[in-house]
Motif scaffolding. Structure first.
Motif, short mmCIF file in Angstrom:
data_model
loop_
_atom_site.label_atom_id
_atom_site.label_comp_id
_atom_site.label_asym_id
_atom_site.label_seq_id
_atom_site.Cartn_x
_atom_site.Cartn_y
_atom_site.Cartn_z
N PRO A 50 0.94 -1.23 -0.01
CA PRO A 50 -0.07 0.04 -0.01
C PRO A 50 0.97 1.34 0.19
O PRO A 50 1.93 1.41 0.96
N ALA A 51 0.46 2.23 -0.87
CA ALA A 51 1.12 3.39 -0.81
C ALA A 51 0.51 4.63 -0.09
O ALA A 51 1.14 5.19 0.77
N TYR A 52 -0.88 4.62 -0.17
CA TYR A 52 -1.77 5.59 0.35
C TYR A 52 -3.09 5.43 0.26
O TYR A 52 -3.42 4.35 -0.80
N LYS A 53 -4.15 6.02 1.15
CA LYS A 53 -5.29 5.81 1.15
C LYS A 53 -6.06 7.19 0.65
O LYS A 53 -5.50 8.10 1.39
N GLU A 54 -7.24 6.96 0.14
CA GLU A 54 -7.97 8.38 0.00
C GLU A 54 -9.45 8.16 0.34
O GLU A 54 -10.08 7.14 0.08
N ARG A 55 -9.96 9.15 1.11
CA ARG A 55 -11.14 8.88 1.64
C ARG A 55 -12.12 9.39 0.49
O ARG A 55 -11.88 10.29 -0.35
N PHE A 56 -13.29 8.65 0.36
CA PHE A 56 -14.35 9.25 -0.78
C PHE A 56 -15.28 10.29 -0.13
O PHE A 56 -15.55 10.43 0.97
N CYS A 57 -15.69 11.14 -1.19
CA CYS A 57 -16.31 12.35 -1.20
C CYS A 57 -17.43 12.24 -2.13
O CYS A 57 -17.68 11.78 -2.85
N LEU A 58 -18.66 12.70 -1.39
CA LEU A 58 -19.91 12.79 -2.15
C LEU A 58 -20.03 14.24 -2.43
O LEU A 58 -20.15 15.28 -1.69
N LEU A 59 -19.95 14.60 -4.08
CA LEU A 59 -20.17 15.89 -4.35
C LEU A 59 -21.50 15.69 -5.42
O LEU A 59 -21.76 14.84 -5.94
N ALA A 60 -21.90 17.10 -5.57
CA ALA A 60 -23.18 17.22 -6.11
C ALA A 60 -23.13 18.73 -6.83
O ALA A 60 -22.81 19.59 -6.15
N ARG A 61 -23.88 18.66 -7.77
CA ARG A 61 -24.01 19.81 -8.73
C ARG A 61 -25.42 20.11 -9.14
O ARG A 61 -26.04 19.11 -9.68
N GLY A 62 -26.10 21.23 -8.79
CA GLY A 62 -27.35 21.68 -9.20
C GLY A 62 -28.53 20.79 -8.45
O GLY A 62 -29.48 20.83 -8.81
N MET A 63 -27.88 19.95 -7.61
CA MET A 63 -28.93 19.30 -6.50
C MET A 63 -28.37 19.16 -5.15
O MET A 63 -27.06 19.20 -4.92
N TYR A 64 -29.24 18.86 -4.10
CA TYR A 64 -28.79 18.61 -2.90
C TYR A 64 -28.28 19.77 -2.17
O TYR A 64 -27.22 19.55 -1.26
N GLN A 65 -28.55 21.00 -2.75
CA GLN A 65 -27.72 21.96 -2.26
C GLN A 65 -28.05 22.56 -0.88
O GLN A 65 -27.33 23.43 -0.38
N ASP A 66 -29.13 22.11 -0.24
CA ASP A 66 -29.83 22.57 0.97
C ASP A 66 -29.63 21.50 2.03
O ASP A 66 -29.95 21.76 3.11
N VAL A 67 -28.74 20.44 1.83
CA VAL A 67 -28.42 19.61 2.88
C VAL A 67 -27.00 19.35 3.14
O VAL A 67 -26.20 19.79 2.27
N GLU A 68 -26.62 18.84 4.26
CA GLU A 68 -25.33 18.78 4.71
C GLU A 68 -25.00 17.27 4.75
O GLU A 68 -23.63 17.02 4.76
N THR A 69 -25.86 16.50 4.94
CA THR A 69 -25.55 15.02 5.15
C THR A 69 -26.57 14.39 3.99
O THR A 69 -27.80 14.65 3.80
N MET A 70 -26.10 13.11 3.57
CA MET A 70 -27.08 12.06 2.71
C MET A 70 -26.65 10.85 3.02
O MET A 70 -25.62 10.44 3.33
N HIS A 71 -27.68 9.81 2.89
CA HIS A 71 -27.38 8.66 3.07
C HIS A 71 -27.61 7.84 1.43
O HIS A 71 -28.38 8.45 0.77
N PRO A 72 -27.04 6.76 1.40
CA PRO A 72 -27.09 6.24 0.09
C PRO A 72 -28.33 5.93 -0.52
O PRO A 72 -28.95 6.15 -1.59
N LYS A 73 -29.62 5.70 0.48
CA LYS A 73 -30.74 5.41 0.04
C LYS A 73 -31.67 6.64 -0.36
O LYS A 73 -32.57 6.49 -1.12
#
Length: 296
Positions: free
Chosen positions: A157-180
């Motif tokens: 292993p060299a390094y690990k990266e955290r995954f991020c949820l990004l959105a454009r034009g939607m979900y602009q009024d929320v701070e957290t989301m669940h996959p469902k």
């Protein structure tokens, strides 16, 4: 099987025509056909279907399977042929995975500025092909997102990266989301790693239909830049680039995927000095990115 026959086959594949390939190679069609016939006889199978009265040729299943082998053969031949001219300038060859962000070119620049007496060569392949390049001795170092078992290659292993949820034009009024809660019809999906794909299948099923699917992240950037409404789950190195767009929002993803681990491959005989220098430059650039944690 000769370099000339291999080159002729790949030219026909490139131009989808024996006549066009012959013209580009400055040979007659009969001469090119003889090369192809000799190659097929040695392999014991048909690579191309020639259709009378039609300029285009069609690859057989064996021909399709032979393309990556022919490309590797030709690359290895070119490397071997270059030995006589590279006595004073050694070659350092690196194979990278497609799932690496913009910090990679910066690391390459750092490496070249530090090691000026080496010719640097870079190839981009998927993980399986990267292992093959290392096994055949065609690369000095490879970086992949999928760990495979290989008796002649050491995977670390060299390094690990955290995954991020990004959105454009939607979900602009929320701070957290669940996959469902995510609308799959707006997803821009990249299969970053086997673990990520397993996580995606768990929450969304195997029959999902995202807005766009692409296994080459640099190409997917065109969708990210132009589509007015989308969401995507990306590793930290790609998130940093996309977050430069003020219309893109970062949202905390609940029960998200495991971190993406980038592995480096070296021969079981050990890592070379040049490999160590390149890894040092790469990890140094990667750890400048929030969400990246080095192992070395």
């Amino acid at each position: 099987m000769t370099q000339l026959e291999i080159s002729s086959f790949l030219s026909v594949v490139k131009y989808d025509s024996i006549s066009t390939a012959a013209e580009k190679l400055f040979v007659t069609q009969p001469a090119l056909s003889r090369r192809l016939n000799a190659l097929e006889r040695e392999l014991g199978c048909r690579l191309l279907e020639r259709q009378r009265g039609k300029k285009a040729v069609r690859l057989t299943p064996q021909g399709k399977a032979f393309i990556p082998i022919a490309e590797r053969y030709l690359a290895l031949w070119n490397e071997a042929n270059a030995i006589k001219t590279s006595e004073q300038m050694p070659v350092f060859t690196v194979v990278l995975n497609t799932s690496m962000g913009a910090h990679v070119p910066l690391a390459i620049k750092d490496f070249i500025s530090r090691i000026s007496n080496v010719r640097f060569k870079l190839h981009v392949y998927h993980s399986l092909e990267a292992y093959q390049w290392m096994e055949y001795g065609m690369a000095d170092l490879a970086l992949v997102s999928k760990s495979l078992s290989n008796a002649t290659i050491t995977t670390l292993p060299a390094y690990k990266e955290r995954f991020c949820l990004l959105a454009r034009g939607m979900y602009q009024d929320v701070e957290t989301m669940h996959p469902k809660q995510l609308d799959l019809s707006k997803e821009l999906f990249v299969p970053w790693s086997p673990n990520f794909s397993d996580w995606h299948d768990y929450w969304f099923g195997t029959q999902t239909t995202p807005k766009a699917f692409c296994d080459n992240p640099p190409i997917m950037k065109y969708f990210w830049a132009d589509e007015p409404q989308w969401w995507s789950i990306v590793p930290a190195s790609f998130a940093r680039e996309l977050q430069e767009d003020p219309a893109v929002k970062t949202i905390e993803l609940l029960e998200g995927p495991e971190d993406l681990i980038l592995y480096y491959l070296v021969s079981t005989s050990g890592s070379s000095y040049l490999s160590s220098v390149f890894l040092e430059a790469l990890v140094k650039r990667a750890q400048e990115i929030p969400g990246v944690t080095p192992y070395i």
